[in-house]
Design a protein around this motif. Structure first.
Motif, mmCIF file in Angstrom:
data_model
loop_
_atom_site.group_PDB
_atom_site.id
_atom_site.type_symbol
_atom_site.label_atom_id
_atom_site.label_comp_id
_atom_site.label_asym_id
_atom_site.label_seq_id
_atom_site.Cartn_x
_atom_site.Cartn_y
_atom_site.Cartn_z
ATOM 1 N N VAL A 1 28.323 4.788 -50.436
ATOM 2 C CA VAL A 1 29.155 5.790 -50.025
ATOM 3 C C VAL A 1 29.916 5.915 -48.723
ATOM 4 C CG1 VAL A 1 28.141 8.102 -49.339
ATOM 5 C CG2 VAL A 1 26.710 7.223 -51.136
ATOM 6 N N ILE A 2 29.230 5.513 -47.826
ATOM 7 C CA ILE A 2 30.069 5.069 -46.852
ATOM 8 C C ILE A 2 31.610 3.807 -46.732
ATOM 9 C CG2 ILE A 2 30.232 4.039 -44.275
ATOM 10 C CD1 ILE A 2 27.178 4.847 -43.571
ATOM 11 N N LYS A 3 31.371 3.223 -47.898
ATOM 12 C CA LYS A 3 32.573 2.377 -48.202
ATOM 13 C C LYS A 3 32.954 3.030 -48.932
ATOM 14 C CE LYS A 3 33.125 -2.179 -50.874
ATOM 15 N NZ LYS A 3 33.298 -3.060 -51.954
ATOM 16 N N ASP A 4 33.325 4.153 -50.267
ATOM 17 C CA ASP A 4 33.701 4.626 -50.771
ATOM 18 C C ASP A 4 34.520 6.110 -49.674
ATOM 19 O OD1 ASP A 4 32.733 3.358 -53.299
ATOM 20 O OD2 ASP A 4 31.550 5.712 -53.324
ATOM 21 N N LEU A 5 34.179 6.276 -49.649
ATOM 22 C CA LEU A 5 34.244 7.543 -47.824
ATOM 23 C C LEU A 5 34.971 6.981 -46.544
ATOM 24 C CD1 LEU A 5 31.481 9.589 -46.756
ATOM 25 C CD2 LEU A 5 33.089 10.492 -48.102
ATOM 26 N N THR A 6 34.890 5.727 -46.220
ATOM 27 C CA THR A 6 35.822 4.376 -46.235
ATOM 28 C C THR A 6 37.342 4.586 -46.643
ATOM 29 O OG1 THR A 6 34.024 3.791 -44.484
ATOM 30 C CG2 THR A 6 36.449 2.209 -44.540
ATOM 31 N N ALA A 7 37.253 4.527 -47.788
ATOM 32 C CA ALA A 7 37.974 3.900 -48.830
ATOM 33 C C ALA A 7 39.250 4.794 -48.674
ATOM 34 C CB ALA A 7 38.094 3.395 -50.409
ATOM 35 N N LYS A 8 38.377 6.406 -48.755
ATOM 36 C CA LYS A 8 39.362 7.595 -49.179
ATOM 37 C C LYS A 8 39.879 8.315 -48.166
ATOM 38 C CE LYS A 8 37.881 12.589 -51.023
ATOM 39 N NZ LYS A 8 37.299 12.894 -50.810
ATOM 40 N N GLN A 9 39.477 7.504 -46.819
ATOM 41 C CA GLN A 9 39.460 7.926 -45.713
ATOM 42 C C GLN A 9 41.073 7.430 -45.201
ATOM 43 O OE1 GLN A 9 37.629 7.141 -41.837
ATOM 44 N NE2 GLN A 9 37.969 9.002 -40.585
#
Length: 408
Positions: A357-365
């Motif tokens: 989830v953090i990886k996805d959020l990091t990419a989205k961020q």
């Protein structure tokens, strides 16, 4: 043609308006009666004949028994003051068409004012003395003919010379109109001869200066030609100047329209970018969610590390106990070890899920940050371009503002 009525007002002794009506044909016959005026001496009998003669155009004051024109205007009495005008009207019956007018009755009126002005009228229309003389001459009816015999005229006629008698006979025979035309023509010839003599005198006087005047005329003609040429050159010059100014105006106007269109497009883009920035500011919750997940991940990682340490300690203690006391209480320790491994696996799975989830959020961020950076750059670029366009449009000496003001 005969006299029907006579109106006298202000003429000599006639202060009030007096009307004398003369009889026409008597008893249906072709004969007319005779009107006789009787009265004492000084009652104004001769003034009636003088009034008729004056109305017919008499110009001689001597014939009218006067010295100047004011003498025929009522000069006043003890009971009435003097008048300012004398007027006599003759009503002539023209049913036989003797007079060359289209009226069955003809009214001849003459007025004289004390300031010297006079008027002649035929049927209330102003005419000249010449017109009345010609009309009466053609009608064989005049002020010097046998029609009006004044006081002393018979004796004067007998005492006149042959030439003076000839005038009476000429008027009576109807040749007076031609004599009037002849006299008028002779007067015109005399005036023309006088004008010719004056013209000859002027030519004689001007002839020595003719060469100088000729040179001046040539200069004036040359000046006129140069003035016409100058006007043509000025017209062509200002026409070309106007054409150039108009072309520049069209060019500046087109540039202004293009810049105005670019300005509107950039303003629209800025509005859209502001909306996107507003949207990005609303998406900051994603960053806060990412921070919360990051903190939770760190907490789980810490718990995992604690559990791993505790597991290793338990395994070490288990090994020591097993070595010291054999297989004593082994099942309890194995059960405890299994539970710890399950807790570790569960923490590991949760941690992996959080990392995903953090990886996805990091990419989205990262994408949002990149997009925000691009939008900020575009917004700054558009602001610079819009400022440049406004500076060009509002520049006082650029010409665009003046042309735009003129177009509005």
């Amino acid at each position: 043609m005969y006299l029907e009525k006579l109106e006298i007002q202000g003429f000599k002794s006639f202060a009030q308006k007096n009307v004398l009506v003369f009889p026409g044909y008597m008893n249906g016959n072709k004969r007319r009666g005779i009107t006789t005026i009787v009265g004492p001496n000084g009652s104004g009998k001769s003034n009636v004949a003088d009034a008729v003669r004056w109305a017919l155009g008499e110009q001689s004051m001597k014939t009218l028994r006067g010295k100047k024109s004011d003498d025929i205007i009522f000069s006043g009495s003890d009971k009435k003051g003097q008048l300012g005008m004398a007027e006599v009207s003759l009503y002539l019956n023209n049913e036989d068409g003797q007079a060359a007018v289209d009226y069955s009755q003809m009214v001849l009126t003459r007025r004289l004012y004390r300031d010297g002005n006079s008027e002649y009228l035929i049927n209330d229309s102003k005419v000249r003395l010449y017109d009345i003389q010609m009309l009466l001459a053609k009608s064989n009816f005049g002020q010097k003919t046998y029609s009006v015999i004044g006081q002393g005229m018979v004796e004067g006629f007998l005492n006149t010379s042959l030439g003076e008698r000839k005038e009476f006979f000429d008027e009576a025979t109807g040749v007076k109109q031609y004599q009037i035309k002849r006299d008028e023509s002779l007067n015109k010839l005399v005036h023309s001869l006088e004008n010719l003599q004056q013209a000859e005198m002027l030519l004689t006087e001007i002839k020595p200066r003719l060469h100088s005047l000729t040179r001046q005329v040539n200069r004036l003609q040359k000046r006129d030609e140069l003035e016409i040429e100058l006007n043509d050159l000025q017209f062509n010059y200002y026409s070309q100047l106007w054409q150039d100014i108009n072309d520049k105006f069209q060019e500046y106007n087109q540039q202004f329209l293009e810049l105005e269109q670019q300005k509107r497009q950039k303003e629209k883009k800025i509005v859209l970018l502001n909306k996107d920035l507003t949207k990005l500011e609303g998406d900051r919750t994603v960053s806060r969610e990412f921070n919360d997940l990051q903190q939770q991940l760190n907490r789980l990682q810490s718990e995992k590390d604690k559990l791993n340490i505790q597991l290793h300690k338990l395994e070490a203690r288990l090994e020591v106990k097993l070595e010291n006391s054999g297989n004593f209480d082994l099942s309890l320790w194995q059960t405890r070890s299994q539970e710890l491994k399950q807790e570790v696996d569960s923490a590991q799975q949760e941690m992996e899920h959080l990392q995903t989830v953090i990886k996805d959020l990091t990419a989205k961020q990262q994408k949002l940050i990149t997009k925000q950076t691009d939008l900020n750059q575009q917004w700054q670029g558009l602001n610079k371009e819009l400022s440049a366009v406004r500076e060009i449009v509002d520049r006082p000496g650029s010409g665009l503002s003046q042309q735009v003001t003129a177009s509005h």
